[in-house]
Design a protein around this motif. Structure first.
Motif, PDB file in Angstrom:
ATOM      1  N   GLN A   1       0.029  39.874  64.224  1.00 41.27           N
ATOM      2  CA  GLN A   1       0.092  41.261  64.663  1.00 41.27           C
ATOM      3  C   GLN A   1      -0.669  41.435  65.977  1.00 41.27           C
ATOM      4  O   GLN A   1      -1.489  40.599  66.365  1.00 41.27           O
ATOM      5  N   LYS A   2      -0.401  42.537  66.662  1.00 41.95           N
ATOM      6  CA  LYS A   2      -1.017  42.755  67.970  1.00 41.95           C
ATOM      7  C   LYS A   2      -2.528  42.847  67.893  1.00 41.95           C
ATOM      8  O   LYS A   2      -3.224  42.476  68.835  1.00 41.95           O
TER       9      LYS A   2
ATOM     10  N   ASP B   1       5.680  43.729  65.008  1.00 46.26           N
ATOM     11  CA  ASP B   1       4.805  42.833  65.783  1.00 46.26           C
ATOM     12  C   ASP B   1       5.061  41.383  65.409  1.00 46.26           C
ATOM     13  O   ASP B   1       5.173  40.501  66.281  1.00 46.26           O
TER      14      ASP B   1
END
Length: 349
Positions: free
Chosen positions: A75-76, A122
């Motif tokens: 994920q970011k 993401d």
């Protein structure tokens, strides 16, 4: 506190180049349920600092709890996702004698928390950190939800595995739900049939949930989108701690619970170990036995804690372990800064 081991080829690379993030092209995450609380602080360091500015691909290969962790890493904001996983998992409670329906529903809610608003997107679109969720498609009695029939199927699996892991092919097929742009290749010396399926927003949650769907404890996940119809269960059945040959140019980083990985779920109590050649290019990070002995109850968390401890005691214990493992991060960070490769020991198997 922290033990670091390396296979023969990995040790040679470390001595020549040091311990650098760009040397690694794969990252393993094992099954183990609550055991992940011994690793989450290291995960925060590795994906919040060590791999932070990564510009080349890193294959994240996980089954069950390892897949859940991988879903955070891609994920970011991986550190926030890890914190969501830790908090939600620790604070999950069940009714007395909880049935598979309830446990499965709570696991689904946990994943909603882990994904947050944009986590699924993401993960699918990440071109650097590429996830691979390992799932076991189940056939025969192990595909039934009836506990007696499923139990018969699992007993048959135990006997088949005891004879030869290859015989698990009669009951299971390995499915790898992976990033759409993945180019990962590997060989399984036990020749368990393997199928790859690209992840998308329709199947990512069900694939991840299936990877952690423990037999007899949770319901199997039925008919995952874009995959053949059927029942899918915990990836750790086949790949508990992994015994596969990755076809990667670089090294594999493997934070683990101990220095004795087991191939599959049915090998937990057996003397069968993993093949040393499959760990030739692997660097293994794990808490030392002395450190584990210093923790409450002299162990790391496990699924039995849900049964043996009341909720208040269990949650306090798990959060204490999470706090104490910050000490492992200090050791790892000092190692990265000092580049004292003499600290690394040969693989113990």
């Amino acid at each position: 506190m922290l033990d670091i081991y390396a296979g023969k080829s990995a040790m040679k690379v470390l001595k020549e180049n040091g311990f650098k993030q760009e040397l690694f092209t794969s990252f393993l995450g094992a099954s183990g349920g609550p055991k992940l609380f011994s690793l989450l602080q290291s995960d925060r360091y590795l994906f919040g600092e060590f791999f932070k500015d990564r510009s080349t691909e890193l294959n994240l290969i996980g089954s069950s709890a390892g897949a859940f962790r991988s879903a955070c890493f891609a994920q970011k904001n991986p550190t926030e996702a890890i914190e969501r996983l830790a908090k939600s998992y620790a604070e999950t409670t069940y009714s007395k004698n909880a049935r598979p329906d309830e446990i499965t529903e709570k696991a689904s809610l946990l994943l909603d928390t882990v994904f947050g608003d944009s986590g699924a997107k993401d993960i699918i679109e990440n071109k650097i950190f590429k996830v691979h969720f390992i799932v076991a498609k189940s056939n025969g009695f192990v595909s039934f939800e009836n506990k007696y029939l499923q139990g018969l199927g699992l007993f048959s699996s135990y006997l088949r595995n005891r004879s030869n892991r290859h015989k698990l092919n009669k009951q299971y097929k390995r499915y790898v739900f992976q990033s759409p742009s993945s180019g990962l290749k590997f060989t399984d010396p036990d020749n368990i049939e393997t199928v790859t399926v690209n992840l998308n927003e329709k199947n990512i949650k069900q694939a991840l949930l299936a990877s952690g769907s423990i037999p007899m404890v949770m319901k199997g996940i039925k008919d995952i989108p874009n995959a053949p119809r059927g029942i899918y269960r915990d990836g750790g059945i086949i790949d508990y701690h992994f015994d596969i040959q990755l076809h990667d140019e670089g090294l594999t980083l493997y934070p683990h619970f101990n220095s004795e990985p087991k191939s599959g779920w049915f090998d937990k109590s057996s003397k069968r170990g993993v093949r040393s050649e499959n760990y030739d290019k692997t660097v293994l990070l794990c808490p030392s036995p002395k450190f584990i002995a210093s923790l409450p109850f002299s162990k790391i968390p496990d699924r039995n804690d849900f049964v043996k401890l009341d909720d208040q005691t269990r949650i306090k214990y798990w959060k204490t372990v999470l706090s104490e493992t910050e000490k492992l991060v200090e050791v790892l960070n000092n190692f990265v800064e000092s580049q004292d490769i003499d600290f690394v020991k040969p693989m113990p198997f």
